[in-house]
Write a protein that holds these residues in place. Structure first.
Motif, PDB file in Angstrom:
ATOM      1  N   VAL A  30       1.448  -1.566   0.277  1.00 45.11           N
ATOM      2  CA  VAL A  30       0.173  -0.149   0.153  1.00 45.11           C
ATOM      3  C   VAL A  30       0.960   1.249  -0.065  1.00 45.11           C
ATOM      4  CG1 VAL A  30      -1.667   1.450   1.610  1.00 45.11           C
ATOM      5  CG2 VAL A  30      -1.928  -1.134   1.140  1.00 45.11           C
ATOM      6  N   ALA A  62      -6.006  -6.207  -5.281  1.00 46.24           N
ATOM      7  CA  ALA A  62      -6.686  -6.050  -4.204  1.00 46.24           C
ATOM      8  C   ALA A  62      -7.850  -6.294  -3.823  1.00 46.24           C
ATOM      9  CB  ALA A  62      -5.833  -4.943  -3.240  1.00 46.24           C
ATOM     10  N   TYR A 117      -8.860  -4.531   2.229  1.00 44.97           N
ATOM     11  CA  TYR A 117      -7.722  -4.297   3.302  1.00 44.97           C
ATOM     12  C   TYR A 117      -7.802  -4.492   4.286  1.00 44.97           C
ATOM     13  CZ  TYR A 117      -7.052  -1.583  -1.202  1.00 44.97           C
ATOM     14  OH  TYR A 117      -6.448  -1.418  -2.832  1.00 44.97           O
ATOM     15  N   ALA A 153      -2.954  -5.503   1.730  1.00 47.93           N
ATOM     16  CA  ALA A 153      -3.362  -5.722   1.088  1.00 47.93           C
ATOM     17  C   ALA A 153      -4.082  -6.391   1.114  1.00 47.93           C
ATOM     18  CB  ALA A 153      -3.725  -4.968  -0.545  1.00 47.93           C
ATOM     19  N   SER A 185      -0.730 -11.808   1.184  1.00 47.84           N
ATOM     20  CA  SER A 185      -0.830 -10.175   1.160  1.00 47.84           C
ATOM     21  C   SER A 185       0.762  -9.475   1.314  1.00 47.84           C
ATOM     22  CB  SER A 185      -1.230 -10.362   2.668  1.00 47.84           C
ATOM     23  OG  SER A 185      -2.878 -10.714   2.585  1.00 47.84           O
TER      24      SER A 185
END
Length: 531
Positions: free
Chosen positions: A413, A433, A436, A468, A475
């Motif tokens: 991010v 993504a 979040y 994300a 992730s």
């Protein structure tokens, strides 16, 4: 008078005797004619009487040269049968170096001009010929393309060099090198599936490098054949082989061949079949043994060649399917290269989805003849998703791919910031993504639900982490942002019980302002008020 005449006659007689004596001496003297062949075969010297002539000897010979003539010490040609010998003399042979033609047979490709090369000279590497729909892979000594032509080799006769072309293929394979004391980096094949310009290997003990050997088993202890430009159909490892007191042996579908160990040597060949029985040993003086593997059962064969009680053993995996070697992922589809003669592919997957049904269904999953596999039900793991593919066919040896590891991670991010007006957190979208997660200080990860507000947080430094998340991806690495808050926390847990309005206590607050329908009320003590 008579006396004078007498003395004159006597003097003339004496002079005549002297002249005749001198003439006889001169006429009987001999001289040596020596022949310096100047690097050629020896030519014996001859004795010649004074003023005599010489018969021309047989011309000397010299490898790589043509004899021209004999010359005197002053460099002029000696003419046999004409020039007379008046003293000892050395005649020197002169030579013309032979010139040979090196012809380039392009096998239907574009023409390459021949070269004229002097004896012991070397041919120059010409420009590569071209041929429609095919790939040039090199020049060879023979029309069977068994031995690459060495352009550092000295030319000693007219020579024909053969261009080798192969069909163009889509796959590019990787070749690793093992066994050199100086590490050799991996290389890739050309568009024809051939590895060209093989590197040299070095031995720590200084032994002569003989070549790179393939192994049907990818095993240094089970070598198969010297690599001489064979078209590859899979990733392979080549193993360095150095000189020894045993023959250097190679085996292919037609039998075994080996390097010579000397003149008039005999070689004993023993073949052990997959069922562990042995063919009748065969002894030959040749450097090959024909064996039709195509007519034999599939499986592992051991071939032993013995000379002077020294044995070399090589191994041949008859009718083995090539290994699947090339993998690519597009979305949730695994794509891999097809293998000739394969009737189906069995795929084993290990991923983050550990449900029993999923694990069982992805253990040697029968993918048929398709070279595309859908793994959309798989979950990503930190160590990635692993795939193994078996190529299977009746009458052939099953092959097993190396483990292919696929790991993908969402980008981190970026653009984390806090809106000072309402103290909400925002960031830039991350490609692929699905949602979040965030956590504040050392709290738990929480799925993002439209807004992340810091109003409820007290004064001081607030550490916010955001990552994300998406199916099929690891992730992203957490993005961390520290917000130094100067405002007091906004009260929460506001409740009404009868006619009493209450809220949570805010650290460091000394009073509260309550706005009801536009009217503000100051609460200086406690965390409640009566309506």
């Amino acid at each position: 008078m008579k006396a004078k005449t007498k003395w004159t006659k006597l003097l003339l007689a004496v002079l005549l005797v002297v002249v005749l004596a001198v003439c006889a001496t001169a006429c009987s003297k001999t001289f040596t004619v020596t022949f310096d062949s100047n690097g050629g075969s020896a030519v014996g010297s001859v004795e010649v009487k004074s003023n005599g002539t010489v018969e021309e000897p047989n011309a000397p010979t010299r490898t790589g040269y043509t004899f021209e003539k004999w010359v005197k010490p002053d460099g002029t040609e000696f003419v046999f049968g004409t020039d007379t010998v008046t003293g000892n003399i050395t005649l020197t042979a002169t030579w013309r170096v032979n010139s040979y033609t090196v012809t380039f047979n392009t096998n239907g490709g574009s023409q390459v001009a021949s070269q004229s090369v002097n004896h012991n000279g070397t041919a120059s590497l010409p420009s590569q010929p071209t041929k429609a729909e095919q790939v040039f892979v090199g020049w060879y000594e023979d029309s069977d393309f068994s031995t690459p032509f060495d352009f550092s080799k000295k030319i000693v006769q007219d020579t024909t060099v053969y261009a080798r072309f192969v069909d163009r293929i889509e796959e590019i394979f990787t070749v690793k090198f093992v066994g050199s004391s100086t590490p050799v980096a991996s290389r890739t094949t050309n568009e024809g599936g051939v590895l060209t310009d093989l590197p040299a290997a070095t031995s720590a003990d200084g032994k002569e490098f003989l070549g790179w050997w393939m192994s049907d088993f990818e095993d240094e202890s089970k070598l198969t054949a010297r690599y001489t430009g064979q078209v590859l159909t899979q990733n392979i490892t080549l193993f360095a082989v150095f000189e020894s007191d045993a023959p250097a042996v190679s085996v292919n579908e037609n039998g075994a061949v080996w390097d010579s160990m000397g003149v008039n040597m005999s070689y004993r060949v023993t073949i052990t079949k997959p069922d562990n029985t042995t063919e009748t040993p065969f002894t030959t003086g040749a450097l090959q043994y024909d064996y039709d593997f195509a007519s034999k059962p599939a499986g592992e064969y051991k071939i032993e060649v013995t000379c002077n009680n020294k044995t070399t053993t090589v191994y041949y995996n008859n009718k083995a399917l090539a290994r699947v070697s090339l993998f690519e992922v597009n979305g949730f589809e695994l794509q891999f290269n097809g293998v000739a003669n394969a009737q189906k592919y069995l795929i084993t997957v290990e991923c983050g989805n550990t449900s029993s049904g999923h694990v069982a269904g992805h253990n040697r999953f029968d993918n048929g003849t398709s070279t595309v596999f859908d793994f959309s039900m798989c979950e990503m793991r930190e160590e990635g998703i692993t795939f193994k593919v078996e190529a299977v066919a009746d009458g052939y040896i099953t092959s097993y791919s190396e483990t292919f590891v696929f790991e993908r991670r969402l980008d981190a991010v970026t653009g984390l910031t806090v809106n000072e007006a309402d103290e909400t957190l925002s960031w830039n979208d991350v490609a692929n993504a699905e949602y979040y997660e965030y956590k504040i200080n050392d709290g738990d990860w929480t799925r993002f639900n439209r807004t992340v507000s810091l109003k409820e947080m007290g004064q001081g430094d607030i550490v916010v982490s955001v990552r994300a998340v998406a199916h099929g991806y690891n992730s992203s690495e957490p993005a961390v942002f520290t917000y130094s808050k100067t405002r007091l926390a906004t009260p929460v847990e506001i409740t009404v019980d009868g006619d009493v309005l209450s809220w949570n206590t805010v650290a460091d607050a000394v009073s509260y302002t309550v706005n009801i329908d536009g009217t503000e009320y100051l609460v200086e003590t406690g965390n409640s008020m009566k309506l």
